[in-house]
Design a protein around this motif. Structure first.
Motif, PDB file in Angstrom:
ATOM      1  N   ILE A 184      28.813  37.822  37.414  1.00  0.00           N
ATOM      2  CA  ILE A 184      29.960  38.715  37.611  1.00  0.00           C
ATOM      3  C   ILE A 184      31.179  37.834  37.802  1.00  0.00           C
ATOM      4  N   ILE A 185      32.248  38.139  37.087  1.00  0.00           N
ATOM      5  CA  ILE A 185      33.464  37.343  37.257  1.00  0.00           C
ATOM      6  C   ILE A 185      34.489  38.199  37.991  1.00  0.00           C
ATOM      7  N   GLY A 186      34.919  37.714  39.144  1.00  0.00           N
ATOM      8  CA  GLY A 186      35.824  38.476  40.006  1.00  0.00           C
ATOM      9  C   GLY A 186      35.058  38.946  41.231  1.00  0.00           C
ATOM     10  N   ALA A 187      35.443  38.424  42.397  1.00  0.00           N
ATOM     11  CA  ALA A 187      34.736  38.789  43.635  1.00  0.00           C
ATOM     12  C   ALA A 187      35.609  39.704  44.483  1.00  0.00           C
ATOM     13  N   GLY A 188      36.364  40.562  43.817  1.00  0.00           N
ATOM     14  CA  GLY A 188      37.242  41.486  44.545  1.00  0.00           C
ATOM     15  C   GLY A 188      36.494  42.740  44.968  1.00  0.00           C
ATOM     16  N   THR A 189      37.239  43.846  45.069  1.00  0.00           N
ATOM     17  CA  THR A 189      36.659  45.124  45.512  1.00  0.00           C
ATOM     18  C   THR A 189      35.426  45.468  44.688  1.00  0.00           C
ATOM     19  N   MET A 190      35.564  45.410  43.377  1.00  0.00           N
ATOM     20  CA  MET A 190      34.481  45.855  42.507  1.00  0.00           C
ATOM     21  C   MET A 190      33.395  44.790  42.363  1.00  0.00           C
ATOM     22  N   GLY A 191      33.803  43.567  42.061  1.00  0.00           N
ATOM     23  CA  GLY A 191      32.828  42.515  41.792  1.00  0.00           C
ATOM     24  C   GLY A 191      31.878  42.279  42.954  1.00  0.00           C
ATOM     25  N   SER A 192      32.412  42.262  44.181  1.00  0.00           N
ATOM     26  CA  SER A 192      31.547  41.944  45.321  1.00  0.00           C
ATOM     27  C   SER A 192      30.545  43.073  45.565  1.00  0.00           C
ATOM     28  N   VAL A 242      31.512  34.534  40.038  1.00  0.00           N
ATOM     29  CA  VAL A 242      32.526  33.494  39.864  1.00  0.00           C
ATOM     30  C   VAL A 242      33.901  34.072  40.201  1.00  0.00           C
ATOM     31  N   ASP A 243      34.637  33.351  41.024  1.00  0.00           N
ATOM     32  CA  ASP A 243      36.019  33.751  41.309  1.00  0.00           C
ATOM     33  C   ASP A 243      36.809  32.471  41.496  1.00  0.00           C
ATOM     34  N   THR A 244      38.039  32.464  40.998  1.00  0.00           N
ATOM     35  CA  THR A 244      38.860  31.266  41.163  1.00  0.00           C
ATOM     36  C   THR A 244      39.340  31.144  42.608  1.00  0.00           C
ATOM     37  N   ASN A 245      39.257  32.235  43.333  1.00  0.00           N
ATOM     38  CA  ASN A 245      39.714  32.240  44.712  1.00  0.00           C
ATOM     39  C   ASN A 245      38.521  32.043  45.659  1.00  0.00           C
ATOM     40  N   ALA A 246      38.459  30.867  46.298  1.00  0.00           N
ATOM     41  CA  ALA A 246      37.306  30.543  47.150  1.00  0.00           C
ATOM     42  C   ALA A 246      37.199  31.498  48.336  1.00  0.00           C
ATOM     43  N   GLU A 298      32.814  41.245  33.612  1.00  0.00           N
ATOM     44  CA  GLU A 298      34.078  40.761  34.177  1.00  0.00           C
ATOM     45  C   GLU A 298      34.702  41.887  34.998  1.00  0.00           C
ATOM     46  N   ALA A 299      35.142  41.512  36.215  1.00  0.00           N
ATOM     47  CA  ALA A 299      35.820  42.468  37.103  1.00  0.00           C
ATOM     48  C   ALA A 299      37.022  41.763  37.711  1.00  0.00           C
ATOM     49  N   VAL A 300      37.834  41.146  36.826  1.00  0.00           N
ATOM     50  CA  VAL A 300      39.044  40.462  37.306  1.00  0.00           C
ATOM     51  C   VAL A 300      40.218  41.435  37.233  1.00  0.00           C
ATOM     52  N   PHE A 301      41.412  40.926  37.516  1.00  0.00           N
ATOM     53  CA  PHE A 301      42.585  41.807  37.564  1.00  0.00           C
ATOM     54  C   PHE A 301      42.709  42.673  36.308  1.00  0.00           C
ATOM     55  N   GLU A 302      43.234  43.875  36.506  1.00  0.00           N
ATOM     56  CA  GLU A 302      43.381  44.820  35.392  1.00  0.00           C
ATOM     57  C   GLU A 302      44.602  44.412  34.554  1.00  0.00           C
ATOM     58  N   ASP A 303      44.436  43.377  33.768  1.00  0.00           N
ATOM     59  CA  ASP A 303      45.556  42.852  32.984  1.00  0.00           C
ATOM     60  C   ASP A 303      44.990  42.309  31.678  1.00  0.00           C
ATOM     61  N   ASN A 351      34.574  45.685  33.152  1.00  0.00           N
ATOM     62  CA  ASN A 351      34.627  46.825  34.073  1.00  0.00           C
ATOM     63  C   ASN A 351      36.021  47.457  34.073  1.00  0.00           C
ATOM     64  N   THR A 352      36.799  47.191  33.040  1.00  0.00           N
ATOM     65  CA  THR A 352      38.156  47.746  33.019  1.00  0.00           C
ATOM     66  C   THR A 352      38.153  49.262  33.196  1.00  0.00           C
ATOM     67  N   SER A 353      39.186  49.762  33.872  1.00  0.00           N
ATOM     68  CA  SER A 353      39.294  51.206  34.082  1.00  0.00           C
ATOM     69  C   SER A 353      40.054  51.872  32.942  1.00  0.00           C
ATOM     70  N   HIS A 363      31.732  50.657  32.851  1.00  0.00           N
ATOM     71  CA  HIS A 363      32.732  51.090  33.821  1.00  0.00           C
ATOM     72  C   HIS A 363      32.084  51.713  35.054  1.00  0.00           C
ATOM     73  N   PHE A 364      32.036  50.913  36.109  1.00  0.00           N
ATOM     74  CA  PHE A 364      31.538  51.393  37.403  1.00  0.00           C
ATOM     75  C   PHE A 364      32.702  52.018  38.156  1.00  0.00           C
ATOM     76  N   PHE A 365      32.372  52.879  39.099  1.00  0.00           N
ATOM     77  CA  PHE A 365      33.402  53.541  39.898  1.00  0.00           C
ATOM     78  C   PHE A 365      33.315  53.056  41.337  1.00  0.00           C
ATOM     79  N   ASN A 366      34.435  53.086  41.986  1.00  0.00           N
ATOM     80  CA  ASN A 366      34.535  52.561  43.340  1.00  0.00           C
ATOM     81  C   ASN A 366      34.035  53.584  44.367  1.00  0.00           C
TER      82      ASN A 366
HETATM   83  P1  NAD Z   1      40.531  42.952  42.821  1.00  0.00           P
HETATM   84  O1  NAD Z   1      41.957  42.597  42.701  1.00  0.00           O
HETATM   85  O2  NAD Z   1      40.014  43.456  44.109  1.00  0.00           O
HETATM   86  O3  NAD Z   1      39.651  41.673  42.467  1.00  0.00           O
HETATM   87  C1  NAD Z   1      39.852  40.886  41.332  1.00  0.00           C
HETATM   88  C2  NAD Z   1      39.251  39.514  41.617  1.00  0.00           C
HETATM   89  O4  NAD Z   1      39.271  38.775  40.405  1.00  0.00           O
HETATM   90  C3  NAD Z   1      40.045  38.692  42.630  1.00  0.00           C
HETATM   91  O5  NAD Z   1      39.164  38.244  43.660  1.00  0.00           O
HETATM   92  C4  NAD Z   1      40.603  37.521  41.820  1.00  0.00           C
HETATM   93  O6  NAD Z   1      40.657  36.325  42.562  1.00  0.00           O
HETATM   94  C5  NAD Z   1      39.611  37.429  40.691  1.00  0.00           C
HETATM   95  N1  NAD Z   1      40.146  36.830  39.482  1.00  0.00           N
HETATM   96  C6  NAD Z   1      41.293  37.146  38.841  1.00  0.00           C
HETATM   97  N2  NAD Z   1      41.390  36.415  37.708  1.00  0.00           N
HETATM   98  C7  NAD Z   1      40.301  35.646  37.633  1.00  0.00           C
HETATM   99  C8  NAD Z   1      39.823  34.699  36.684  1.00  0.00           C
HETATM  100  N3  NAD Z   1      40.513  34.415  35.587  1.00  0.00           N
HETATM  101  N4  NAD Z   1      38.638  34.103  36.920  1.00  0.00           N
HETATM  102  C9  NAD Z   1      37.917  34.375  38.018  1.00  0.00           C
HETATM  103  N5  NAD Z   1      38.328  35.282  38.940  1.00  0.00           N
HETATM  104  C10 NAD Z   1      39.493  35.899  38.751  1.00  0.00           C
HETATM  105  O7  NAD Z   1      40.218  43.958  41.636  1.00  0.00           O
HETATM  106  P2  NAD Z   1      39.173  45.161  41.595  1.00  0.00           P
HETATM  107  O8  NAD Z   1      39.749  46.349  42.246  1.00  0.00           O
HETATM  108  O9  NAD Z   1      37.857  44.665  42.018  1.00  0.00           O
HETATM  109  O10 NAD Z   1      39.144  45.486  40.030  1.00  0.00           O
HETATM  110  C11 NAD Z   1      38.502  44.635  39.102  1.00  0.00           C
HETATM  111  C12 NAD Z   1      38.354  45.365  37.799  1.00  0.00           C
HETATM  112  O11 NAD Z   1      37.582  46.538  38.018  1.00  0.00           O
HETATM  113  C13 NAD Z   1      39.646  45.829  37.166  1.00  0.00           C
HETATM  114  O12 NAD Z   1      39.552  45.754  35.783  1.00  0.00           O
HETATM  115  C14 NAD Z   1      39.742  47.272  37.616  1.00  0.00           C
HETATM  116  O13 NAD Z   1      40.511  48.065  36.750  1.00  0.00           O
HETATM  117  C15 NAD Z   1      38.298  47.673  37.578  1.00  0.00           C
HETATM  118  N6  NAD Z   1      37.967  48.808  38.437  1.00  0.00           N
HETATM  119  C16 NAD Z   1      38.501  48.899  39.682  1.00  0.00           C
HETATM  120  C17 NAD Z   1      38.192  49.999  40.467  1.00  0.00           C
HETATM  121  C18 NAD Z   1      38.754  50.143  41.852  1.00  0.00           C
HETATM  122  O14 NAD Z   1      38.806  51.259  42.357  1.00  0.00           O
HETATM  123  N7  NAD Z   1      39.160  49.069  42.491  1.00  0.00           N
HETATM  124  C19 NAD Z   1      37.334  50.994  39.972  1.00  0.00           C
HETATM  125  C20 NAD Z   1      36.784  50.848  38.698  1.00  0.00           C
HETATM  126  C21 NAD Z   1      37.121  49.743  37.935  1.00  0.00           C
END
Ligand code: NAD
Length: 669
Positions: free
Chosen positions: A290-298, A314-318, A345-350, A374-376, A397-400
């Protein structure tokens, strides 16, 4: 002696072993009941006992719900059980695998129950809007007492073999390979009949009984409370009366709207799951990255680990990695994913961030690894265009929160191949989630239809309703929480960012409500900032209506020259349903959603739309044509440019795209 393919009869000296053989799970249906009824009626006159067992892996995993929308045909299960109880010789149930619902009631109709360690028992009826109807509420108390019966009947929880023994539901647990031999031996060592219905109910105090009834959550559907009460009431009556009353209530609930809708959703989910299977074989998934340890990834990592699938995140942010569970491996470099069979991948929605990442990660991965996003909202075709092998790429696409929300959309990009789709479908099943297939399109299915609902509730506020009034009307519809309270919980900034992103492409003639933007500009981003649509004073559990918000709403109305009018709960409920139908009509028409029933699955599983209504489309399909047209016309009038799909309603016709949905989900019975 006659042997039906659905019930094989084998004689062990003078003991008849009846093997129910209705693969895959011995579901009880008319043919199976008739075969069992016949076999019980045709036993040799000199049998010394009967064992009822399974020829397969499960004793009897519930009744066939497809029969439940119509009159049940004889022999019904109570008739089969009556025949068992009428036999002059002992009858023992030998339970392997699941004995659910009617299966448990069948076992309770026997004189004794022997199980192996794989056995599982439950009364799942309440989850389908009913209660046990073949004596479960009458016979179970005689074995396990009233409090334990109330618990099992109202919670639908599954009880394993050991607990079943300690409760008294089962007489003995024996090794699986000796199950039938032991049951036959039991018959011979217990020649006297001892039907459950003739036993006394073990004593319990009124406090214990009241506590068991009080353990049913207040918010549980009415049938759950009725089921608990029926257990107690039946205990005070003679058996025949108690059984007849239970059966009458069962039929009443079974044919009621709630139960019919819950069964509709059960089959809708099965149908969606079937659509996620493919002719191609899924690729094996031994480990996940899983790439991105944010809300969704973790939380997603937790979900996989719980199902026994090893995960590397994997996350670039330790700092983000430091918050992961112990069972999850964290890494700062994508090189750690070189062994993963599936990467999500669950990194920033960009788009740029995600594309850069995909470009970098693809060369690191195994050649046949599956890549999912996991883009929304983002366009998966555009995202995947940077890959060398885009056929292995799709949306998942998982939901929060993904560890608790059951919905997952498997989003096919234009290039996704069948093996990739099959692999992702398999993952959804492995995680025990409710999956639906989806195509690319802004917000896919669930978020798209939900956003129509969100937009409509803001129109209602602009026209004169208060946020708290809209929330209350939605609670009356059966939602657990209203849309403004939800928005405050999830934070208003995500939707704000999306509105800003879409602003350049928004048609100028489309209605737009600025209130939420103004709240965000004022720093009111929801609960996390102590204020959003409501205010959240220190220590308060719930949001409170805020005069500042009321004033801001008034100001926004005045700027547009809107005269606030009184809006009733009925209108609110009509318009939110109509708005969701508009969104659904578009996603189904455009092929983003496969069917109307998938939309109902998405809204009930992912967005807590009340299951008792069967989903928004099923709920709408119960309206007479005239009512439906009037309701859609009302929604159309709220924004003719935004709801162009509903335009025929203004001319007194059901819009063709809505008619398609209604035809598909309307009750057939
Ligand atoms: P978030 O901001 O909580 O976490 C994103 C993580 O990705 C951060 O920890 C960041 O350090 C890491 N990251 C960013 N760029 C990176 C890179 N290049 N390599 C490694 N790590 C990187 O975001 P989130 O809310 O978890 O959302 C992640 C994805 O899931 C988005 O595409 C979002 O649209 C989707 N999503 C979010 C929700 C929600 O309710 N939060 C629901 C469904 C889908």
């Amino acid at each position: 002696m006659t042997t039906s393919p659905l019930v094989r009869v084998e004689m062990r000296e003078r003991t008849a072993v009846l093997l129910i053989d209705n693969p895959p799970v011995n579901t009880g249906n008319l043919a199976q009941r008739a075969a069992l009824h016949d076999a019980l009626g045709a036993l040799p006159g000199d049998v010394d006992g009967v064992v009822i067992a399974s020829a397969g892996a499960h004793f009897y995993a519930g009744s066939d719900l497809r029969e439940f929308d119509r009159e049940l045909i004889s022999p019904q299960l109570p008739e089969v059980i009556e025949r068992i109880e009428g036999l002059p010789v002992p009858v023992v149930a030998a339970v392997t695998g699941l004995a659910l619902g009617g299966g448990l009631e069948l076992a309770l109709g026997c004189d004794a129950r022997i199980a192996d360690a794989s056995a599982g028992f439950a009364f799942p009826e309440v989850t389908f809007g009913m209660l046990p109807g073949a004596g479960g509420t009458v016979r179970a108390p005689r074995l396990i007492g009233l409090p334990a019966t109330i618990d099992l009947v109202t919670s639908a929880r599954r009880v394993g073999a050991d607990e079943a023994v300690s409760l008294g539901l089962v007489d003995a647990v024996v090794p699986a390979e000796r199950l039938i031999d032991e049951a036959v031996a039991y018959v011979r060592t217990h020649p006297e009949c001892s039907p459950a219905r003739e036993r006394d109910i073990p004593p319990a105090t009124s406090e214990e009984i009241d506590a068991a009834l009080a353990a049913v959550p207040e918010r549980a559907r009415p049938n759950v409370h009725q089921a608990g009460r029926q257990v107690v009431e039946g205990a005070g009556k003679d058996n025949a009366t108690a059984l007849a009353e239970e059966r009458a209530l069962f039929h009443h609930l079974r044919l009621g709207t709630e139960s019919v809708n819950l069964r509709y959703l059960f089959f809708a989910k099965q149908d969606a799951a079937k659509a996620l299977r493919s002719k191609e074989k899924p690729r094996p998934i031994r480990s996940v990255g899983i790439i991105g340890a944010g809300t969704m990834g973790s939380a997603l990592a937790r979900t996989f680990v719980r199902r026994g699938v090893p995960v590397t995140v994997v996350d670039t942010n330790a700092d983000a990695l430091a918050r992961l569970d112990d069972a999850v491996t964290g890494a700062t470099s994508i090189d750690a994913l070189s062994d993963a069979d599936l990467v999500i991948e669950a990194v920033f929605e960009d788009m740029a961030v995600k594309q850069d990442l995909l470009r970098a990660v693809e060369p690191v991965l195994l050649a046949d690894a599956t890549i999912a996003s996991n883009t929304s909202y983002l366009d998966l075709d555009e995202m995947g265009s940077v890959l060398v092998r885009p056929q292995r790429f799709a949306g998942l696409h998982f939901f929060n929160p993904p560890d608790r929300n059951p919905l997952v959309e498997v989003v096919w990009a234009a290039t996704t191949d069948d093996a990739t789709a099959a692999t992702l479908g398999k993952i959804v099943a492995t995680l025990g989630k409710a999956g639906i297939p989806a195509g690319t399109g802004d917000g896919f299915v669930g978020n798209r239809v939900y956003s129509d609902y969100r937009t409509q509730v803001e129109f209602l506020v602009e026209e004169g309703a208060g946020p708290e009034q809209v929330d209350a009307a939605c609670l009356d519809l059966g939602l657990a929480i209203g849309p403004f309270a939800v928005a405050d919980m999830s934070g208003l900034d995500i939707a704000w960012a999306r509105r800003k992103r879409l602003a350049p492409t928004r048609p100028p003639e489309q209605r737009y409500v600025e209130i939420a933007d103004r709240l965000c500009e004022a720093g009111r981003l929801g609960r996390k900032t102590g204020a959003g649509w409501y205010r959240y004073p220190e220590g308060s559990k719930r949001g409170e209506a805020d005069p500042e918000v009321a004033a801001l709403i008034d100001k926004c109305r005045a700027e547009k020259g809107i005269q606030a009018r009184k809006i009733g709960g009925e209108e609110i409920r009509r318009r939110v349903l109509g708005a969701m139908a508009a969104g659904a009509a578009i996603v189904v028409r455009d092929g983003v959603a496969r069917t109307a029933s998938d939309v109902d699955v998405a809204l009930t599983e992912g967005f807590a739309f009340p299951k008792a209504l069967g989903g928004p489309l099923r709920a709408l399909s119960r309206h007479a044509n005239g009512e439906l047209i009037a309701l859609l016309a009302e929604v159309y009038a709220s924004d003719p440019a935004g709801y162009a799909v509903l335009e025929p309603a203004a001319r007194g016709e059901v819009p063709v795209d809505v008619a398609t949905l209604m035809r598909e989900v309307a009750p057939t019975a």
